[in-house]
Design an enzyme around this catalytic site. Sequence first.
Site, mmCIF file in Angstrom:
data_model
loop_
_atom_site.group_PDB
_atom_site.id
_atom_site.type_symbol
_atom_site.label_atom_id
_atom_site.label_comp_id
_atom_site.label_asym_id
_atom_site.label_seq_id
_atom_site.Cartn_x
_atom_site.Cartn_y
_atom_site.Cartn_z
ATOM 1 C CE LYS A 76 3.852 -4.989 9.337
ATOM 2 N NZ LYS A 76 3.364 -5.928 8.413
ATOM 3 C CG ASP A 88 -14.634 -6.151 5.181
ATOM 4 O OD1 ASP A 88 -13.399 -6.348 5.034
ATOM 5 O OD2 ASP A 88 -15.148 -5.019 5.075
ATOM 6 N NE ARG A 92 -3.767 -0.918 -0.088
ATOM 7 C CZ ARG A 92 -4.014 -1.773 0.906
ATOM 8 N NH1 ARG A 92 -4.643 -1.359 1.982
ATOM 9 N NH2 ARG A 92 -3.626 -3.031 0.813
ATOM 10 C CD GLU A 109 0.959 -12.252 7.993
ATOM 11 O OE1 GLU A 109 0.343 -12.957 8.801
ATOM 12 O OE2 GLU A 109 2.023 -12.633 7.450
ATOM 13 C CB CYS A 166 3.316 -1.770 4.638
ATOM 14 S SG CYS A 166 1.934 -2.777 5.191
ATOM 15 C CB VAL A 221 -3.572 -8.193 6.148
ATOM 16 C CG1 VAL A 221 -3.106 -8.973 7.371
ATOM 17 C CG2 VAL A 221 -2.456 -7.301 5.650
ATOM 18 N N GLY A 222 -6.181 -9.802 5.965
ATOM 19 C CA GLY A 222 -7.125 -10.740 6.587
ATOM 20 C C GLY A 222 -7.521 -11.885 5.673
ATOM 21 C CE LYS A 255 5.547 -7.239 -4.327
ATOM 22 N NZ LYS A 255 5.732 -7.901 -3.009
ATOM 23 C CB ALA A 307 5.767 -9.224 0.507
ATOM 24 C CB THR A 351 -4.092 1.162 10.859
ATOM 25 O OG1 THR A 351 -3.108 0.415 10.098
ATOM 26 C CG2 THR A 351 -4.694 0.256 11.886
ATOM 27 N N PRO A 352 -5.347 3.612 8.337
ATOM 28 C CG PRO A 352 -7.176 4.888 7.666
ATOM 29 C CD PRO A 352 -6.801 3.651 8.424
HETATM 30 C C1 UDX Z 1 -4.732 -3.475 6.654
HETATM 31 C C2 UDX Z 1 -3.774 -2.391 7.092
HETATM 32 O O1 UDX Z 1 -3.574 -1.505 6.026
HETATM 33 C C3 UDX Z 1 -2.455 -2.920 7.544
HETATM 34 O O2 UDX Z 1 -1.712 -1.913 8.145
HETATM 35 C C4 UDX Z 1 -2.687 -3.932 8.547
HETATM 36 O O3 UDX Z 1 -1.471 -4.538 8.869
HETATM 37 C C5 UDX Z 1 -3.719 -4.955 8.156
HETATM 38 O O4 UDX Z 1 -4.896 -4.363 7.661
HETATM 39 P P1 UDX Z 1 -5.072 -4.542 4.315
HETATM 40 O O5 UDX Z 1 -5.661 -5.869 4.608
HETATM 41 O O6 UDX Z 1 -4.153 -4.414 3.161
HETATM 42 O O7 UDX Z 1 -4.188 -4.071 5.521
HETATM 43 O O8 UDX Z 1 -6.227 -3.434 4.285
HETATM 44 P P2 UDX Z 1 -7.552 -3.435 3.447
HETATM 45 O O9 UDX Z 1 -7.369 -4.229 2.206
HETATM 46 O O10 UDX Z 1 -7.991 -2.026 3.370
HETATM 47 O O11 UDX Z 1 -8.589 -4.268 4.356
HETATM 48 C C6 UDX Z 1 -9.143 -3.833 5.532
HETATM 49 C C7 UDX Z 1 -10.594 -4.289 5.561
HETATM 50 O O12 UDX Z 1 -11.151 -4.018 6.848
HETATM 51 C C8 UDX Z 1 -11.510 -3.602 4.551
HETATM 52 O O13 UDX Z 1 -12.115 -4.559 3.709
HETATM 53 C C9 UDX Z 1 -12.540 -2.868 5.406
HETATM 54 O O14 UDX Z 1 -13.836 -2.840 4.834
HETATM 55 C C10 UDX Z 1 -12.514 -3.686 6.675
HETATM 56 N N1 UDX Z 1 -13.033 -2.978 7.852
HETATM 57 C C11 UDX Z 1 -12.572 -1.742 8.175
HETATM 58 C C12 UDX Z 1 -13.985 -3.597 8.655
HETATM 59 O O15 UDX Z 1 -14.439 -4.696 8.365
HETATM 60 N N2 UDX Z 1 -14.423 -2.952 9.779
HETATM 61 C C13 UDX Z 1 -13.994 -1.714 10.111
HETATM 62 O O16 UDX Z 1 -14.419 -1.163 11.127
HETATM 63 C C14 UDX Z 1 -13.038 -1.088 9.284
HETATM 64 C C1 UDX Z 2 6.032 -5.091 2.707
HETATM 65 C C2 UDX Z 2 6.925 -6.035 3.536
HETATM 66 O O1 UDX Z 2 7.838 -6.678 2.649
HETATM 67 C C3 UDX Z 2 6.090 -7.055 4.284
HETATM 68 O O2 UDX Z 2 6.918 -7.841 5.125
HETATM 69 C C4 UDX Z 2 5.045 -6.322 5.123
HETATM 70 O O3 UDX Z 2 4.207 -7.251 5.782
HETATM 71 C C5 UDX Z 2 4.218 -5.396 4.270
HETATM 72 O O4 UDX Z 2 5.068 -4.483 3.564
HETATM 73 P P1 UDX Z 2 4.751 -5.246 0.400
HETATM 74 O O5 UDX Z 2 4.612 -3.773 0.552
HETATM 75 O O6 UDX Z 2 3.532 -6.048 0.091
HETATM 76 O O7 UDX Z 2 5.379 -5.882 1.716
HETATM 77 O O8 UDX Z 2 5.804 -5.561 -0.782
HETATM 78 P P2 UDX Z 2 7.406 -5.514 -0.871
HETATM 79 O O9 UDX Z 2 7.835 -6.689 -1.659
HETATM 80 O O10 UDX Z 2 8.048 -5.319 0.423
HETATM 81 O O11 UDX Z 2 7.667 -4.233 -1.802
HETATM 82 C C6 UDX Z 2 7.372 -2.913 -1.361
HETATM 83 C C7 UDX Z 2 7.819 -1.918 -2.419
HETATM 84 O O12 UDX Z 2 9.237 -1.868 -2.511
HETATM 85 C C8 UDX Z 2 7.317 -2.231 -3.823
HETATM 86 O O13 UDX Z 2 6.921 -1.044 -4.461
HETATM 87 C C9 UDX Z 2 8.532 -2.828 -4.500
HETATM 88 O O14 UDX Z 2 8.512 -2.685 -5.894
HETATM 89 C C10 UDX Z 2 9.649 -2.015 -3.866
HETATM 90 N N1 UDX Z 2 10.964 -2.679 -3.897
HETATM 91 C C11 UDX Z 2 11.141 -3.847 -3.236
HETATM 92 C C12 UDX Z 2 12.028 -2.075 -4.550
HETATM 93 O O15 UDX Z 2 11.875 -1.000 -5.138
HETATM 94 N N2 UDX Z 2 13.250 -2.691 -4.527
HETATM 95 C C13 UDX Z 2 13.468 -3.870 -3.877
HETATM 96 O O16 UDX Z 2 14.612 -4.361 -3.902
HETATM 97 C C14 UDX Z 2 12.374 -4.467 -3.217
#
Ligand code: UDX
Ligand code: UDX
Length: 493
Positions: free
Chosen positions: A220, A36, A346, A161, A276, A15-16, A339, A164, A91-92
Amino acid sequence: MVHVKCICCIGAGYVGGPTCSVIAQMCPEIAVTVVDVNEERIRAWNSDQLPIFEPGLQEVVEACQGVNLFFSSDIDKAVREADIIFISVNTPTKTFGLGKRRAADLKYIEACAQHIAEVATGYKVVVEKSTVPVRAAESIQRIFNANTKSNLSFQVLSNPEFLAEGTAIVDLKNPDRVLIGGGETVEGQRAVMTLSSIYEHWVPKSCIITTSTWSSELSKLAANAFLAQRISSINSISALCEVTGADVEEVAHAIGTDQRIGNRFLKASVGFGGSCFQKNVLNLVYLCETLNLPEVAQYWQQVIEINEYQHRMFASRIISCLFNTVTDKKIALLGFAFKKDTGDTRESSSIHISKYLMDEGAQLHIYDPKVKKEQIMQDLSHSSTSMDGPERVLSLVSIASDPYEACDNAHAIAICTEWDIFKELDYEKIYKAMLKPAFIFDGRRILDSLHDWLQQLGFQVETIGKISQRIPFTASAISKLDLQAPPLKKIKI
Ligand code: UDX
Ligand code: UDX
C-alpha cells in the site's frame, strides 16, 4: 471458513463509508454496520446530506440503508455482533515527538484494538483497512493476545484500500485488485478465505491477491509512493518545459504511448494533494530512516521536495507575471479541493498556493463547488500552513458563492482544481468584468483547447508546463520567493 452474517466497520470516513456501502450493495445477505466516535458524522450519514461528496455514493447508500447497511454510534453492539471488523480510522502524521511530521500516528488504531478486545466475544476476523506502517498488524495482534479472554479469539489481516476519491464507487466496484495480507498460519488462511469470500461476491478470484501481512502493508505504501513519484517526475519535466519551450502535455503524450511507461498519472499539475500521497511517502521515508537506509529515504524524500517546489513555482509564476507584486491585488482562486469530484481539502495544493500568495499580501477570492467556506477558512488559518492568524486570513480571503463573483474585478484567475465546470465558464463575460491586463493561470491544463480563443478575447494565458505566452518567464521572482519560502514541512535527513 466462517459463514459471515455481520460486518462492522469502525471509521465512517472517506474510506470506511464508501467501502462498506459497496460491500452492503454487493452482499445483500450480510448486515453491514459502520460506526464512528463522531456522532455528528453518523447523523450526517443517516440524513440526506451525506458527510462526504462522492459521485454515485448517494445512490448506493439510498439503495441499502436500513435494509442491510446501517450507520450507528453504538460501537460496542456492532463489534459484538460482527464476524468481520474493519478498522478504517484515520492514521494522521505525527505532529510531535519521535517521527514528527513523518511517522504515522497509530493512536486511533491502537485505541480501536483495545476497545475491540474489551467488548468482543467469540471469534473475530479483524481487518486493517487504514493505511499503516509495516508491522502494524503485528502490534494489533499483540494487543489482542495480551487482552484475550477465554471466550474470545482473533485473526488480524491486512486489506489496504486502493480507491481514489472522486472515483471511489467505480474503483470499489471494479478494482484492479483486492489485496489481502495474512494467512501465515492455518487459522490465518481460514481468515483470508473468509474475507476473500466477501469480495468474491463481485470481484473475480484472479483479482484477489493474497500475500504475507508485511508485503500487503508495504504494498500500500509502495503503490502510493510510486503514483506520487510519477506525478513528481512529470512535474519536474514541466518545470523544464516552462524554461525551454517544450510543452509538457506533448512530452507526456509522447512518453506515455510507450506501453512500458503507460499514459496514466502523467498529468502535470500544481502538485499532488490528498490525505494519502504525502503521508504515505513520508511514512516510507521514516521507515527507511529507522531501518538505517538513508539513501533510500533520501530518494523518496525528493518526491515530496519536488511537490513543494511545484506549489512554489506556480505561486511564483503568478507573482512574476503580475509585475512582481500581488500585494492588494485581487486573485480569483478557482478550486480548493485536492482534485475534482470531491469536497476533500486534505493537503490540497490550493492551501499551499494560497499561503504563498497571502504571504505576498494578495486578496484571494476563492470558489469551489463542493468545499464549504468554514473548511477553507479553517485550512488557511491552520498554524502549519500559514504564518498568519485567523484575523489576517479573514482580511485577505473571501469565499465566493459562484465563479463569476470570484472573478469580478480580479487581476488574475488561478485554476487550482480541475473541476469540469471551469472548462465551461463564460470567459467572455469574465474577461469584461476583470481588470486589464487580465491573466489566467491554468494549473491543471484544463483550458488547453480554449487557449487561442481566450487569447483572442485578450487574456494572457499562463499554463503549467508551457512557456509564458507573452512575457518571458524570468527567474527573478522565483528566486525571490525561494529565498522567502518558509521551511514548509521541510525535512532534513
Ligand atoms: C483514513 C486514513 O486517513 C487512511 O490512511 C486510511 O487508509 C483509512 O482511514 P479516511 O477514511 O479518509 O482515511 O479518514 P477520515 O475521513 O478521517 O475517517 C476516519 C474516521 O474514523 C473519522 O470519521 C473518525 O471520527 C473515525 N474514528 C477515529 C473513530 O471512529 N474512532 C477512532 O478511534 C478514531
Ligand atoms: C490515491 C491513490 O490513487 C489511491 O489508490 C489510494 O487508495 C489513495 O491515494 P487519491 O489521493 O484519492 O487516491 O486521488 P488520486 O487520483 O490518486 O490523486 C492524488 C493527487 O494527485 C490529486 O491531487 C491529483 O490532482 C494529483 N494528480 C493525479 C496529478 O497531479 N496528476 C496526475 O496525473 C494524477
